[in-house]
Design a protein around this motif. Structure first.
Motif, PDB file in Angstrom:
ATOM      1  N   VAL A 305       0.862  -1.183   0.000  1.00 26.07           N
ATOM      2  CA  VAL A 305       0.000   0.000   0.000  1.00 26.07           C
ATOM      3  C   VAL A 305       0.900   1.236   0.000  1.00 26.07           C
ATOM      4  O   VAL A 305       1.711   1.408   0.911  1.00 26.07           O
ATOM      5  N   PRO A 306       0.787   2.116  -0.990  1.00 28.34           N
ATOM      6  CA  PRO A 306       1.673   3.281  -1.056  1.00 28.34           C
ATOM      7  C   PRO A 306       1.298   4.328  -0.010  1.00 28.34           C
ATOM      8  O   PRO A 306       0.227   4.270   0.611  1.00 28.34           O
ATOM      9  N   LYS A 307       2.188   5.300   0.160  1.00 25.93           N
ATOM     10  CA  LYS A 307       1.941   6.370   1.137  1.00 25.93           C
ATOM     11  C   LYS A 307       0.618   7.084   0.838  1.00 25.93           C
ATOM     12  O   LYS A 307      -0.164   7.376   1.752  1.00 25.93           O
ATOM     13  N   ALA A 308       0.344   7.363  -0.426  1.00 27.65           N
ATOM     14  CA  ALA A 308      -0.913   8.023  -0.784  1.00 27.65           C
ATOM     15  C   ALA A 308      -2.105   7.185  -0.350  1.00 27.65           C
ATOM     16  O   ALA A 308      -3.136   7.717   0.086  1.00 27.65           O
ATOM     17  N   GLY A 309      -1.962   5.859  -0.427  1.00 21.74           N
ATOM     18  CA  GLY A 309      -3.035   4.976   0.005  1.00 21.74           C
ATOM     19  C   GLY A 309      -3.238   5.017   1.508  1.00 21.74           C
ATOM     20  O   GLY A 309      -4.378   5.000   1.997  1.00 21.74           O
ATOM     21  N   MET A 310      -2.137   5.064   2.245  1.00 23.73           N
ATOM     22  CA  MET A 310      -2.227   5.184   3.713  1.00 23.73           C
ATOM     23  C   MET A 310      -2.967   6.465   4.100  1.00 23.73           C
ATOM     24  O   MET A 310      -3.781   6.480   5.032  1.00 23.73           O
ATOM     25  N   GLU A 311      -2.698   7.524   3.367  1.00 20.43           N
ATOM     26  CA  GLU A 311      -3.352   8.812   3.668  1.00 20.43           C
ATOM     27  C   GLU A 311      -4.847   8.742   3.407  1.00 20.43           C
ATOM     28  O   GLU A 311      -5.656   9.238   4.194  1.00 20.43           O
ATOM     29  N   ILE A 312      -5.219   8.107   2.300  1.00 16.47           N
ATOM     30  CA  ILE A 312      -6.642   7.959   1.981  1.00 16.47           C
ATOM     31  C   ILE A 312      -7.337   7.112   3.036  1.00 16.47           C
ATOM     32  O   ILE A 312      -8.435   7.441   3.516  1.00 16.47           O
ATOM     33  N   LEU A 313      -6.704   6.021   3.441  1.00 14.40           N
ATOM     34  CA  LEU A 313      -7.299   5.141   4.441  1.00 14.40           C
ATOM     35  C   LEU A 313      -7.454   5.858   5.781  1.00 14.40           C
ATOM     36  O   LEU A 313      -8.451   5.669   6.484  1.00 14.40           O
ATOM     37  N   SER A 314      -6.472   6.680   6.145  1.00 11.67           N
ATOM     38  CA  SER A 314      -6.568   7.444   7.387  1.00 11.67           C
ATOM     39  C   SER A 314      -7.715   8.445   7.337  1.00 11.67           C
ATOM     40  O   SER A 314      -8.416   8.654   8.333  1.00 11.67           O
ATOM     41  N   GLU A 315      -7.900   9.069   6.185  1.00  8.80           N
ATOM     42  CA  GLU A 315      -9.050   9.979   6.012  1.00  8.80           C
ATOM     43  C   GLU A 315     -10.359   9.219   6.187  1.00  8.80           C
ATOM     44  O   GLU A 315     -11.307   9.706   6.809  1.00  8.80           O
ATOM     45  N   GLU A 316     -10.397   8.017   5.642  1.00  4.93           N
ATOM     46  CA  GLU A 316     -11.615   7.205   5.686  1.00  4.93           C
ATOM     47  C   GLU A 316     -11.920   6.731   7.107  1.00  4.93           C
ATOM     48  O   GLU A 316     -13.066   6.748   7.544  1.00  4.93           O
ATOM     49  N   ILE A 317     -10.891   6.325   7.830  1.00  7.14           N
ATOM     50  CA  ILE A 317     -11.092   5.698   9.141  1.00  7.14           C
ATOM     51  C   ILE A 317     -11.027   6.715  10.269  1.00  7.14           C
ATOM     52  O   ILE A 317     -11.749   6.611  11.268  1.00  7.14           O
ATOM     53  N   GLY A 318     -10.148   7.713  10.148  1.00 11.18           N
ATOM     54  CA  GLY A 318     -10.136   8.827  11.075  1.00 11.18           C
ATOM     55  C   GLY A 318      -9.485   8.588  12.415  1.00 11.18           C
ATOM     56  O   GLY A 318      -9.581   9.415  13.319  1.00 11.18           O
ATOM     57  N   GLU A 319      -8.821   7.462  12.610  1.00 13.17           N
ATOM     58  CA  GLU A 319      -8.155   7.147  13.875  1.00 13.17           C
ATOM     59  C   GLU A 319      -7.074   6.111  13.598  1.00 13.17           C
ATOM     60  O   GLU A 319      -7.035   5.540  12.503  1.00 13.17           O
ATOM     61  N   PRO A 320      -6.177   5.852  14.558  1.00 17.79           N
ATOM     62  CA  PRO A 320      -5.179   4.806  14.334  1.00 17.79           C
ATOM     63  C   PRO A 320      -5.849   3.467  13.989  1.00 17.79           C
ATOM     64  O   PRO A 320      -6.875   3.112  14.582  1.00 17.79           O
ATOM     65  N   PHE A 321      -5.262   2.743  13.031  1.00 17.49           N
ATOM     66  CA  PHE A 321      -5.868   1.479  12.624  1.00 17.49           C
ATOM     67  C   PHE A 321      -4.795   0.506  12.160  1.00 17.49           C
ATOM     68  O   PHE A 321      -3.666   0.896  11.833  1.00 17.49           O
ATOM     69  N   PHE A 322      -5.174  -0.772  12.144  1.00 18.92           N
ATOM     70  CA  PHE A 322      -4.294  -1.827  11.649  1.00 18.92           C
ATOM     71  C   PHE A 322      -4.765  -2.291  10.278  1.00 18.92           C
ATOM     72  O   PHE A 322      -5.972  -2.460  10.044  1.00 18.92           O
ATOM     73  N   ILE A 323      -3.817  -2.516   9.376  1.00 18.34           N
ATOM     74  CA  ILE A 323      -4.060  -3.311   8.171  1.00 18.34           C
ATOM     75  C   ILE A 323      -3.496  -4.692   8.476  1.00 18.34           C
ATOM     76  O   ILE A 323      -2.326  -4.815   8.868  1.00 18.34           O
ATOM     77  N   ILE A 324      -4.300  -5.726   8.321  1.00 17.40           N
ATOM     78  CA  ILE A 324      -3.850  -7.081   8.638  1.00 17.40           C
ATOM     79  C   ILE A 324      -3.929  -7.972   7.396  1.00 17.40           C
ATOM     80  O   ILE A 324      -4.542  -7.618   6.399  1.00 17.40           O
ATOM     81  N   HIS A 325      -3.249  -9.125   7.496  1.00 20.54           N
ATOM     82  CA  HIS A 325      -3.333 -10.179   6.470  1.00 20.54           C
ATOM     83  C   HIS A 325      -2.778  -9.732   5.127  1.00 20.54           C
ATOM     84  O   HIS A 325      -3.438  -9.828   4.088  1.00 20.54           O
ATOM     85  N   PHE A 326      -1.548  -9.255   5.131  1.00 20.59           N
ATOM     86  CA  PHE A 326      -0.852  -8.929   3.885  1.00 20.59           C
ATOM     87  C   PHE A 326      -0.506 -10.219   3.135  1.00 20.59           C
ATOM     88  O   PHE A 326      -0.356 -11.285   3.756  1.00 20.59           O
ATOM     89  N   PRO A 327      -0.335 -10.144   1.805  1.00 20.88           N
ATOM     90  CA  PRO A 327       0.135 -11.312   1.060  1.00 20.88           C
ATOM     91  C   PRO A 327       1.462 -11.818   1.639  1.00 20.88           C
ATOM     92  O   PRO A 327       2.354 -11.022   1.953  1.00 20.88           O
ATOM     93  N   THR A 328       1.581 -13.112   1.766  1.00 17.49           N
ATOM     94  CA  THR A 328       2.780 -13.706   2.377  1.00 17.49           C
ATOM     95  C   THR A 328       4.040 -13.303   1.621  1.00 17.49           C
ATOM     96  O   THR A 328       5.074 -12.998   2.221  1.00 17.49           O
ATOM     97  N   ASP A 329       3.971 -13.274   0.282  1.00 19.14           N
ATOM     98  CA  ASP A 329       5.151 -12.955  -0.517  1.00 19.14           C
ATOM     99  C   ASP A 329       5.589 -11.495  -0.354  1.00 19.14           C
ATOM    100  O   ASP A 329       6.709 -11.152  -0.735  1.00 19.14           O
TER     101      ASP A 329
END
Length: 433
Positions: A305-329
């Motif tokens: 997930v690129p930095k721009a994506g992290m920023e969008i997700l933070s706007e969407e969620i509005g608080e500290p959050f975890f992204i879980i279950h990344f592809p193993t590779d």
């Protein structure tokens, strides 16, 4: 040179000490001469105090020194505290002794807030730049952040350890390494304590380390450095969900302590520290990609997930959050895959205000599975022989994370450039002072 020892920080000189004798020490911030009354404002690490001299009351040796004072002269003042309705802090000191212990030349940059100075110049004159109260304040906060981290981890049964920073092989298999001429052989500066902390779970069970780490990557961003402080934990008989809970406790305690001890000063600078509520929201990697696609950012499955994506997700969620279950590779070789779907891993990132602050996972604790993971990534298991040996002698299931201290400071203090929260930053262009 003889002078009395400092007895009080400036913030400790309060109206409750009215009539008491104190000794303060610091630097001359300002001198105001009103003829029969002279005011000296002295700055130390903790704040400011006003020293008030009156003709005919102040001893002559002290009165005569005052006109010779220049900004940033280092001084020691012994005197009597007087409560005052006029003084800015509600208190002042009537001097009995004044010792000039070091004179200052004119400064190469402005620390009084009259002239804006670019960051590159500030970093070139970093020790002088830190005289500016708002800059030194960063590192007072950082010290309390470290205290909060350690307190939380000790309370969870962790012990602090120190692992080597000169190593013989990559700990993560991919990131570029700084080479070191180690006597007759080549060694490397450690990217993280990863393999050592995993090995230590087989004996010490719960360990943490706060120490420098090094990455020879040619970044040129506001949030990357080549030398940084990494906060690492590893816990035996635990999985990724368990250590995410530890990380939540660390963040909440840090925010709570900073708000408790520095909230007033932060609010003066329009910085509000909102203490996060547990549990933090969790979204899967797949869910994150779906959100981003709906917001117009396409990320292919298997890409980070690129930095721009992290920023969008933070706007969407509005608080500290975890992204879980990344592809193993996508994760390091030691990351444990999900039992029900090996393409996905028991992994997570913590994101705050659009920035990845920490990353962690459950680890592979079965030797043959780890060897297979190494080979799958084109790594030679023979180069990891001393690490793999530990897996023959009761390696427990374990999990952990690494957190960037400076990134946490960035989001906590709402700074735009990571170099502002580092005493002497090291990036691909700066190796001094």
């Amino acid at each position: 040179m003889s002078f009395p020892r400092k007895t009080h920080w400036t913030r400790e000189v309060t109206a409750e000490l009215d009539g008491k004798e104190v000794t303060v020490a610091g630097w001359v911030w300002e001198v105001r001469d009103l003829g029969g009354v002279k005011f000296i404002v002295i700055r130390d690490r903790e704040g400011f105090i006003q020293v008030t001299a009156k003709k005919g009351v102040t001893p002559d040796p002290v009165w005569n020194i005052i006109p010779t004072l220049g900004k940033e002269d280092a001084v020691v003042v012994k005197g009597v505290v007087k409560a005052s309705r006029i003084a800015r802090a509600g208190v002042e000191i009537y001097p009995e002794e004044l010792h000039v212990v070091a004179k200052s030349k004119p400064l190469p940059l402005d620390i009084w807030g009259n002239v804006e100075t670019d960051l590159d110049t500030r970093l070139t004159y970093r020790s002088i730049d830190l005289k500016r109260p708002e800059n030194s304040f960063i590192f007072r906060v950082e010290s309390e952040v470290l205290r909060g981290i350690r307190e939380t981890l000790y309370n969870h049964g962790f012990i602090e350890v120190f692992t080597p920073k000169i190593i013989v092989t990559s700990t993560e298999g991919g990131a570029e390494l700084f080479t070191v001429q180690y006597f007759e052989r080549i060694a490397y500066l450690a990217q993280s304590p990863q393999l050592y902390k995993e090995e230590l779970t087989a004996s010490l069970e719960r360990v943490f380390e706060i120490a420098p780490a090094y990455r020879a990557e040619k970044h040129n961003t506001n949030y990357h450095l080549n030398e940084f402080i990494s906060v690492d934990i590893e816990e035996a008989f635990a999985n990724y969900m368990d250590v995410m809970g530890i990380l939540e406790d660390v963040i909440v305690n840090v925010y709570d302590r900073v708000n408790k001890y520095f909230g007033g000063e932060l609010r003066k600078n329009n910085i509000e520290v909102r203490i996060p509520k547990k549990p933090f929201k969790k979204i899967t990697y797949d869910e994150a990609l779906d959100i981003l696609e709906k917001r117009g950012l396409k990320v292919n499955w298997g890409d980070d997930v690129p930095k721009a994506g992290m920023e969008i997700l933070s706007e969407e969620i509005g608080e500290p959050f975890f992204i879980i279950h990344f592809p193993t590779d996508l994760r390091a070789f030691y990351t444990k895959p999900l039992d029900q779907d090996p393409k996905i891993s028991e992994s997570f990132d913590l994101v705050i205000n659009g920035l990845e602050i920490a990353s962690g996972s459950s680890r592979i604790h079965e030797k043959e599975m780890l060897i297979e993971a190494l080979r799958k990534r084109g790594l030679n298991p023979d180069n990891f022989a001393s690490h793999l040996m530990v897996y023959d002698y009761g390696m427990p299931p374990h999990a952990g994370w690494g957190m960037g201290l400076y990134r946490l400071m960035m989001v906590l203090l709402k700074r735009e450039n990571i170099r502002e929260v580092v005493l002497y930053p090291r990036d691909r262009f700066r190796i001094e002072p």
